[in-house]
Motif scaffolding. Structure first.
Motif, short mmCIF file in Angstrom:
data_model
loop_
_atom_site.label_atom_id
_atom_site.label_comp_id
_atom_site.label_asym_id
_atom_site.label_seq_id
_atom_site.Cartn_x
_atom_site.Cartn_y
_atom_site.Cartn_z
N GLU A 121 0.76 -1.49 -0.32
CA GLU A 121 -0.34 -0.05 0.26
C GLU A 121 1.10 1.40 0.08
O GLU A 121 1.98 0.92 0.90
N GLY B 223 1.78 4.12 1.49
CA GLY B 223 2.09 4.76 3.31
C GLY B 223 3.26 3.45 3.68
O GLY B 223 3.28 3.51 4.92
N GLU B 224 2.92 2.25 2.93
CA GLU B 224 3.74 1.29 3.72
C GLU B 224 4.60 0.86 2.74
O GLU B 224 6.01 0.36 2.96
N ARG C 161 8.47 1.61 4.36
CA ARG C 161 9.28 0.52 5.10
C ARG C 161 9.04 -1.27 4.54
O ARG C 161 10.26 -1.77 4.96
N ALA C 162 7.81 -0.72 3.30
CA ALA C 162 8.81 -2.39 2.06
C ALA C 162 10.33 -2.31 1.61
O ALA C 162 10.89 -3.34 1.79
N ARG D 82 12.57 -0.64 2.66
CA ARG D 82 13.82 -0.58 3.57
C ARG D 82 13.61 -2.32 3.62
O ARG D 82 14.92 -3.14 3.30
N ARG D 83 12.98 -2.98 3.92
CA ARG D 83 12.86 -4.89 4.59
C ARG D 83 13.35 -5.44 3.40
O ARG D 83 14.56 -6.15 3.49
N ARG E 293 16.96 -4.37 2.91
CA ARG E 293 17.83 -5.04 4.45
C ARG E 293 18.64 -4.17 4.45
O ARG E 293 19.81 -4.31 5.40
N MET F 200 17.53 2.50 8.60
CA MET F 200 16.63 3.37 8.09
C MET F 200 17.59 4.64 8.74
O MET F 200 18.14 4.50 9.83
#
Lengths: 387, 527
Positions: free
Chosen positions: A244, A246-247, A250-251, A253-254, A257, A260
């Motif tokens: 989404e 707003g995500e 974070r996506a 970043r993950r 790997r 932040m």
């Protein structure tokens, strides 16, 4: 002939701006767009031909115009009244054709052409208010040519691409947006980023996903999409992961790997295609792009206020991607777009067709396409009277 | 004498039943014929806990000598302890751990032991703050040890300070904190809140690594634990016991376990542990006063109020010595407080979830933790068979806001956003995502240097509910934020009445209903 015509009418334009800030698409009801019987445009000069649109798409830039959200940047490069519609598949003496709508030196009869047109980069032509035609960056914004939202219009022969046999009208009408996406996908040049993000999954976003998958071939393609149908299509067209809006930070970043750094992803994506064009999307794009990576603005951004500190600090290349022409490979963007529309079955993105009579419903549908499970809404002129 | 727990059958004269609802409560009318399982009243605490501790240390059980005879000058002594996940809510000072460790340290000092280190055995949980540590061990111990680096928090990612002790016959790694394993004596101090805690699980979860944990913290193990609150029937405990015996062969361990009663809430919340028809005028006034006040304050403030609660629970037993012998007594003491007999299963199980679980002390009970608390802990608070039948419905009451503590639960956010959008199936999640999260360098950095749960911990929350997910036909959350509830594959309902109507689609009309009036905690002994 019947045409949807957009006139210069400031009170109505203001009304559209106010009303559409509350209800997207309502500009078609209160703004300057009108269905009218008008004279067919005259042929502007040698090399011009008359064509009869079969399908004509409703683009995000059309919606911006109708809802009074267009940037004033466009004022000197459009002419009134104009008939909108620049995503066009039409009948011509050559058979079915797709229109490459940019009104560059060639169609304008400007000799010698500017350096950009001479190099095939017609999208970069800056003579779009000069020559034999009224100002207009493209068909669909020029008073002399008419546009796709009508039963008849004119185009220069150099703008016409014959539709291959077997290709549906629906696939053909997607060639123009696909060409924008192909051009954007080729902007990062020789760099082959490992991780690529496409933000937004409307027509431009989905076409960009397909183009990036085909031309950039990234290791991981992350897409952001707001609505369930968009998510499904994004995956089908080549995204590996869909999140989404707003995500997305974070996506990335993950998946990368990486750490932040404040709200920024330390080692994010090599290239980010912003197909939304809001301040928020541009800031997200800057936050998820790795140092010296590239942000490509595919969606028309308009006037936005953003914090560019991250761009400066990470030495990010922020570039625009407008239209098409001849790519660095020497291939014409529209040729590549035909291939993409065919191979990725982009015709499936045409979700609804409307007659000109129902233009208010069509605009309303297009302005709320995502939430209504639709992607591309088009006018179907094939059954219009007097065509 | 405290009254035992019991099962009430609701009739027309039964007053509305109190449901916990996050940082608040609801009074709900259950249909006539429903059953409400009430916990036992708090059992009497030890009159002199310090004397009881000394007695336990001097009179150990199992194959163990009294503690003083195990202590001598020049030895290397490590005292490990449970972290703040227990008890819940955190108990009023002095905490059981403080009481026990102060006495152990007195004995060590008397024996001339000067190489002593204290380790918080928090496994993959977040590190505790200074204030949290002080609350747990007391200022005296904190000031004597922490400034000198002798009160440490186990770091499951500090591979230089982990040792592979061995492997079980099943190939399970027994990897533990190096200081603990290389000590002449490892003393473990626990607070055994529920039957799942303690025994070999103390060391094998608190002092180990992801490599050690993955053998029992997995979907298959959880699905075969019926339930993990009943160690003999728990595959999780079988694995842990195998590992623990390998450790016990390698290291001298002196286990000290304590139990607490269920005097869970302070006097201002006394109504929470009373039966509704016994509420006094003061209880009713307290309920309405507290409820109305909470309705008027923002959730953040309500959370702050609740996390300020310190429980008046008291020590009910202490036993020390060899791990398994100690734990046998501990379980008896836990069951003395917790067991409630219940006959038969219901079609629908209802529960009100409170504001706190083991993983959100001073934090947010985010949606994953709601799932874990309801389908993991509360569902599994049974012995024999689940309170709800196979294919039945679980109805949980909780606000379930889409809200996460960004410092404490960073990987939970990603799990919620990126994993659950693809699948909610525990086995698929484990196969596709676990390793990636568990080895993500950023989560590891935050776990080691910030106050974050380990990257893989979010997965364990989901696995904790795997048995329930396999067992029940539907999960409904009353009062939950719909998009957060749906993200987990559950159904939102505005009211309990709506939820019961929705449940009828799964279990048929006029279902049998059992409500667990928890907390205070109990274990249903279902026959």
């Amino acid at each position: 002939m019947r045409a949807l015509q957009f006139r210069r009418n400031l009170p109505r334009y203001g009304a559209a701006m106010v009303a559409a800030s509350v209800v997207p698409g309502v500009g078609a009801r209160v703004g300057p767009l009108r269905l009218a019987d008008v004279d067919e445009p005259e042929l502007p000069g040698p090399g011009w031909v008359r064509i009869r649109p079969r399908l004509a798409g409703i683009c995000g830039s059309d919606l911006s115009t109708i809802d009074g959200k267009s940037s004033r940047y466009f004022e000197p490069i459009v002419s009134f009244p104009f008939v909108p519609g620049h995503e066009i598949v039409a009948d011509s003496d050559l058979g079915r054709v797709v229109v490459e709508p940019v009104l560059s030196c060639g169609p304008r009869g400007i000799e010698p052409p500017c350096s950009f047109c001479a190099a095939g980069r017609t999208g970069n032509c800056q003579n779009i208010a000069l020559g034999e035609l009224e100002p207009g960056l493209q068909i669909g914004y020029c008073a002399d040519t008419g546009g796709g939202w009508s039963t008849a219009m004119v185009a220069h022969a150099s703008q016409l691409h014959v539709v291959p046999e077997g290709m549906s009208d629906e696939a053909a009408v997607m060639v123009e947006p696909a060409a924008c996406a192909v051009h954007a996908a080729l902007r990062p040049g020789a760099d082959q980023p490992e991780t690529v993000v496409v933000m937004g999954a409307g027509t431009v976003g989905l076409c960009t996903i397909a183009a990036v998958r085909r031309h950039l071939r990234p290791g991981t393609l992350i897409a952001s999409a707001k609505h369930p149908d968009q998510r499904k299509l994004a995956l089908e067209l080549g995204a590996d992961v869909v999140v989404e809006p707003g995500e997305v930070r974070r996506a990335v970043r993950r998946i990368s790997r990486s750490p932040m750094v404040g709200d920024s992803v330390g080692e994010g994506a090599g290239a980010v295609f912003d197909c939304v064009g809001t301040a928020g999307s541009v800031e997200d794009a800057l936050a998820i792009t790795q140092p010296r990576g590239q942000v490509v603005l595919v969606g028309m951004p308009g006037k936005v206020a953003i914090d560019l500190t991250g761009l400066w600090h990470k030495e990010i290349n922020l570039v625009g991607a407008y239209a098409y022409g001849v790519e660095a490979t020497g291939e014409r963007t529209f040729d590549l777009a035909f291939d993409l529309a065919r191979d990725a079955d982009l015709g499936r993105l045409v979700s609804a067709t409307y007659t000109l009579d129902r233009y208010r419903d069509a605009i309303d549908h297009a302005a709320n396409a995502g939430s209504r499970g639709a992607v591309k809404v088009v006018f179907d002129l094939r059954g219009e009277r007097n065509r | 004498v405290s009254r035992p727990g019991f099962v009430l059958e609701v009739d027309r004269s039964t007053p509305p039943i109190l449901f916990h609802h996050g940082e608040g409560f609801r009074l709900e009318r259950l249909p006539a014929g429903s059953r409400v399982v009430y916990p036992a009243e708090p059992v009497a605490p030890l009159k002199d806990p310090d004397a009881a501790i000394r007695h336990a240390l001097l009179n150990p059980v199992g194959d163990s000598q009294p503690l003083p005879s195990l202590l001598h000058a020049g030895m290397k002594l490590t005292i490990a302890m449970d972290n703040q996940a227990v008890p819940l809510p955190p108990m009023q000072r002095p905490d059981n751990r403080q009481r026990v460790i102060e006495i152990v340290l007195d004995m060590a000092a008397a024996a001339g032991v000067d190489d002593v280190e204290l380790i918080i055995a928090h496994g993959l949980h977040r590190r505790q703050t200074e204030a949290e540590l002080r609350h747990m061990v007391g200022d005296r111990i904190y000031d004597a040890f922490a400034p000198h680096g002798m009160l440490t928090q186990h770091d499951a990612e500090d591979h230089d300070n982990l040792i592979l002790v061995g492997r079980t016959e099943q190939g399970e790694h027994v990897e533990l904190n190096k200081r603990a394993v290389t000590s002449d004596l490892l003393i473990y101090v626990n607070v055994n809140l529920v039957a799942m805690d303690g025994g070999h699980k103390s060391t094998m979860t608190g002092l180990t690594s992801y490599r050690g944990l993955k053998h029992h913290h997995n979907v298959s193990g959880m699905q075969r634990s019926r339930s993990f609150m009943d160690p003999p029937s728990s595959e999780l405990h079988n694995s842990v016991w195998r590992q623990g015996r390998i450790l016990a062969d390698a290291v001298k361990i002196f286990q000290i376990e304590t139990t607490v009663n269920t005097d869970t809430f302070p006097s201002s919340f006394a109504f929470l542990q009373k039966r509704e028809w016994e509420w006094s005028a003061r209880d009713r006034a307290s309920y309405f006063g507290v409820s109305k006040s909470l309705e008027r304050v923002p959730p953040r403030m309500a959370r702050s109020i609740f996390h300020g609660i310190k429980s008046p629970q008291k020590m009910t037993s202490v036993q020390a010595g060899e791990v398994e012998a100690v734990h046998k007594l501990t379980l008896e003491n836990v069951h003395r407080q917790h067991l409630v007999s219940v006959e038969g299963q219901a079609d629908v199980l209802t529960m009100g979830l409170p504001y706190v679980g083991p993983y959100n002390v001073n934090s947010i009970l985010n949606p994953l933790l709601v799932m874990c608390l309801g389908l993991g802990y509360f569902f599994n608070l049974y012995r024999g068979k689940p309170l709800v039948r196979q294919g039945g419905v679980v109805i949980m009451s909780h606000p379930t806001r889409w809200e996460f503590h960004p410092v404490h639960h960073p990987s939970y956010i990603d799990f919620f956003e990126q994993v659950l959008t693809e699948t909610t199936h525990p086995l698929e999640i484990e196969k596709k995502f676990e390793e990636d999260f568990a080895t993500d360098p950023w989560y590891i950095h935050l776990y080691r240097n910030s106050y974050a749960y380990h990257g893989v911990h979010a997965f364990y929350m989901w696995y904790w509910g795997a048995h329930a997910l396999q067992h029940v036909g539907q999960v409904i959350i009353v009062g939950g934020e719909p998009r957060a509830v749906r993200r987990m594959g559950f159904k939102p309902a505005s009211t309990l009445r709506d939820a019961l109507e929705m449940a009828e689609d799964v279990v048929g009309r006029n279902p049998s209903i059992t409500h667990i009036h928890n907390p205070p905690i109990f274990i249903a002994d279902v026959t």
